[in-house]
Scaffold this motif. Structure first.
Motif, mmCIF file in Angstrom:
data_model
loop_
_atom_site.group_PDB
_atom_site.id
_atom_site.type_symbol
_atom_site.label_atom_id
_atom_site.label_comp_id
_atom_site.label_asym_id
_atom_site.label_seq_id
_atom_site.Cartn_x
_atom_site.Cartn_y
_atom_site.Cartn_z
ATOM 1 N N GLN A 21 4.416 12.699 13.936
ATOM 2 C CA GLN A 21 5.207 12.427 12.739
ATOM 3 C C GLN A 21 4.465 12.860 11.482
ATOM 4 O OE1 GLN A 21 7.417 8.611 12.299
ATOM 5 N NE2 GLN A 21 5.963 8.277 10.633
ATOM 6 N N ILE A 22 5.119 13.653 10.637
ATOM 7 C CA ILE A 22 4.520 14.063 9.371
ATOM 8 C C ILE A 22 5.468 13.686 8.233
ATOM 9 C CG2 ILE A 22 3.349 15.963 10.531
ATOM 10 C CD1 ILE A 22 5.264 17.891 9.144
ATOM 11 N N CYS A 23 4.904 13.556 7.028
ATOM 12 C CA CYS A 23 5.712 13.135 5.885
ATOM 13 C C CYS A 23 6.585 14.257 5.346
ATOM 14 C CB CYS A 23 4.813 12.613 4.775
ATOM 15 S SG CYS A 23 4.102 11.000 5.139
ATOM 16 N N GLY A 24 6.117 15.495 5.457
ATOM 17 C CA GLY A 24 6.887 16.620 4.939
ATOM 18 C C GLY A 24 6.088 17.903 5.057
ATOM 19 N N VAL A 25 6.728 19.016 4.754
ATOM 20 C CA VAL A 25 6.056 20.313 4.822
ATOM 21 C C VAL A 25 5.271 20.539 3.530
ATOM 22 C CG1 VAL A 25 7.804 21.276 6.341
ATOM 23 C CG2 VAL A 25 8.060 21.537 3.872
ATOM 24 N N PRO A 26 4.195 21.327 3.574
ATOM 25 C CA PRO A 26 3.395 21.560 2.361
ATOM 26 C C PRO A 26 4.154 22.403 1.341
ATOM 27 C CG PRO A 26 2.640 22.957 4.155
ATOM 28 C CD PRO A 26 3.631 22.001 4.748
ATOM 29 N N GLN A 27 3.878 22.180 0.072
ATOM 30 C CA GLN A 27 4.504 22.976 -0.980
ATOM 31 C C GLN A 27 3.985 24.407 -0.973
ATOM 32 O OE1 GLN A 27 3.896 20.901 -4.690
ATOM 33 N NE2 GLN A 27 5.415 19.325 -4.214
ATOM 34 N N VAL A 28 2.735 24.590 -0.589
ATOM 35 C CA VAL A 28 2.137 25.920 -0.456
ATOM 36 C C VAL A 28 1.683 26.066 0.989
ATOM 37 C CG1 VAL A 28 0.334 27.495 -1.239
ATOM 38 C CG2 VAL A 28 1.369 25.883 -2.854
ATOM 39 N N ASP A 29 2.180 27.100 1.692
ATOM 40 C CA ASP A 29 1.845 27.234 3.105
ATOM 41 C C ASP A 29 1.082 28.510 3.443
ATOM 42 O OD1 ASP A 29 3.766 29.195 2.927
ATOM 43 O OD2 ASP A 29 5.273 28.113 4.102
ATOM 44 N N THR A 30 0.728 29.308 2.437
ATOM 45 C CA THR A 30 0.002 30.553 2.682
ATOM 46 C C THR A 30 -1.114 30.717 1.654
ATOM 47 O OG1 THR A 30 1.992 31.614 3.561
ATOM 48 C CG2 THR A 30 0.186 33.059 2.923
ATOM 49 N N PHE A 31 -2.315 31.018 2.158
ATOM 50 C CA PHE A 31 -3.465 31.270 1.299
ATOM 51 C C PHE A 31 -4.094 32.590 1.730
ATOM 52 C CE2 PHE A 31 -2.753 26.781 1.727
ATOM 53 C CZ PHE A 31 -2.876 26.285 0.433
ATOM 54 N N CYS A 32 -4.401 33.435 0.767
ATOM 55 C CA CYS A 32 -4.919 34.761 1.110
ATOM 56 C C CYS A 32 -5.996 35.187 0.108
ATOM 57 C CB CYS A 32 -3.787 35.787 1.131
ATOM 58 S SG CYS A 32 -4.294 37.401 1.747
ATOM 59 N N PRO A 33 -7.258 35.257 0.547
ATOM 60 C CA PRO A 33 -8.314 35.756 -0.326
ATOM 61 C C PRO A 33 -8.045 37.202 -0.741
ATOM 62 C CG PRO A 33 -9.232 34.651 1.597
ATOM 63 C CD PRO A 33 -7.776 34.812 1.851
ATOM 64 N N ASN A 34 -8.595 37.619 -1.866
ATOM 65 C CA ASN A 34 -8.396 38.978 -2.350
ATOM 66 C C ASN A 34 -8.846 40.011 -1.317
ATOM 67 O OD1 ASN A 34 -7.435 38.049 -4.802
ATOM 68 N ND2 ASN A 34 -9.449 38.107 -5.796
ATOM 69 N N GLY A 35 -7.975 41.008 -1.113
ATOM 70 C CA GLY A 35 -8.325 42.119 -0.238
ATOM 71 C C GLY A 35 -8.153 41.877 1.236
ATOM 72 N N CYS A 36 -7.463 40.788 1.616
ATOM 73 C CA CYS A 36 -7.327 40.491 3.055
ATOM 74 C C CYS A 36 -5.879 40.547 3.519
ATOM 75 C CB CYS A 36 -7.906 39.113 3.366
ATOM 76 S SG CYS A 36 -6.911 37.774 2.692
ATOM 77 N N GLU A 37 -5.029 41.220 2.752
ATOM 78 C CA GLU A 37 -3.594 41.194 3.025
ATOM 79 C C GLU A 37 -3.236 41.687 4.428
ATOM 80 O OE1 GLU A 37 -4.978 42.347 0.352
ATOM 81 O OE2 GLU A 37 -4.229 41.106 -1.295
ATOM 82 N N ASN A 38 -3.983 42.653 4.955
ATOM 83 C CA ASN A 38 -3.660 43.241 6.261
ATOM 84 C C ASN A 38 -4.483 42.651 7.395
ATOM 85 O OD1 ASN A 38 -1.760 45.041 5.101
ATOM 86 N ND2 ASN A 38 -3.415 46.417 4.494
ATOM 87 N N THR A 39 -5.163 41.551 7.146
ATOM 88 C CA THR A 39 -5.982 40.896 8.160
ATOM 89 C C THR A 39 -5.155 39.855 8.911
ATOM 90 O OG1 THR A 39 -7.912 41.154 6.726
ATOM 91 C CG2 THR A 39 -8.106 39.594 8.553
#
Length: 260
Positions: free
Chosen positions: A9-27
């Motif tokens: 059981q969880i209270c809800g989904v996170p408001q932000v679900d994606t984190f990406c350091p600079n330069g790692c878009e294709n990783t």
């Protein structure tokens, strides 16, 4: 037939679900499940004990410990290796403030906000099911699946279905592909040991060794508890050449035996 796995059981989904350091878009991203996210939120942010967290999520303390260790390991890898982090998938149900006696302040606030806005939440049990799919049938070799049919079911009834292409994702990437689509349950034919381990790591429940029509023979049967499947299903087709004379997945159905 086995009972459905117990949802966290969880209270809800996170408001932000994606984190990406600079330069790692294709990783390739690190995938953190929503139940892992919830344990981190409760233990590290709200400073709950593991016992309190277990009570709120309706699971055992030992399960909290397992989820917590997995989540911390993924977050450490994200920080050290600088990979993207996606929060998606997992085995969970959303409380929505309807179980406030067992939940923390955030759930009670969410329920109050819903009541003020005139919205209601029934606390429905939601499943997101993927079926290895080809021409209406269950495809018999998971690692070569070109399409999945995704079903969303609420309280045991199918509410939405769509077909998605895997876009060439192979054995190793399919578990991540399913997680990104929020899948918690997979129905398929044959499947190799490596893929099974990846699905287990992703928190996706596997029903293998199933054949026939994707909807009537698989999803409907799963939802009513009558699905026949092989918990020990195994397929080693990726260890040798496909398309040999008299030997192909479609001819004999990987789910029926192990191919060597």
């Amino acid at each position: 037939m086995p009972r459905s796995p117990r949802c966290r059981q969880i209270c809800g989904v996170p408001q932000v679900d994606t984190f990406c350091p600079n330069g790692c878009e294709n990783t390739e991203p690190i995938l953190l499940t929503l139940d892992e996210y919830e344990v981190i939120r409760l233990v590290d942010l709200e400073q709950q004990t593991h016992e309190q967290c277990a009570a709120q999520m309706d699971i055992s303390r030992s399960t909290v410990q397992e989820i917590y260790e997995s989540a911390r390991s993924k977050i450490a890898a994200y920080l050290v290796h600088g990979k993207p982090l996606h929060i998606t998938g997992g085995n969970y149900r959303i409380c929505g403030g309807q179980e406030a006696a067992h939940c923390g302040r955030c759930c009670r606030m969410q329920r109050a906000n819903m009541e003020k806005s005139g919205k209601t939440c029934k606390g429905d049990s939601i499943m997101k099911i993927a079926v290895a799919y080809e021409n209406g049938q269950i495809f018999q070799h998971f690692g070569h699946t070109e399409q999945f049919k995704l079903y969303e079911a609420v309280d045991g009834k199918i509410t939405h279905a769509k077909v998605v292409d895997t876009n060439g994702s192979g054995h190793g990437a399919l578990a991540g592909f399913l997680m990104q689509h929020g899948v918690d349950t997979l129905v398929c034919g044959g499947i190799g040991g490596g893929a099974q381990a990846a699905l287990a790591e992703a928190g996706i429940k596997l029903y293998g060794g199933v054949s026939g029509d994707a909807e009537s023979a698989a999803v409907s049967a799963l939802l009513n508890g009558s699905l026949g499947y092989d918990p020990n299903v195994h397929c080693d087709h990726h260890d040798h050449e496909h398309g040999e004379a008299g030997h192909s997945c479609g001819d004999h159905g990987c789910g029926k035996h192990s191919c060597h």
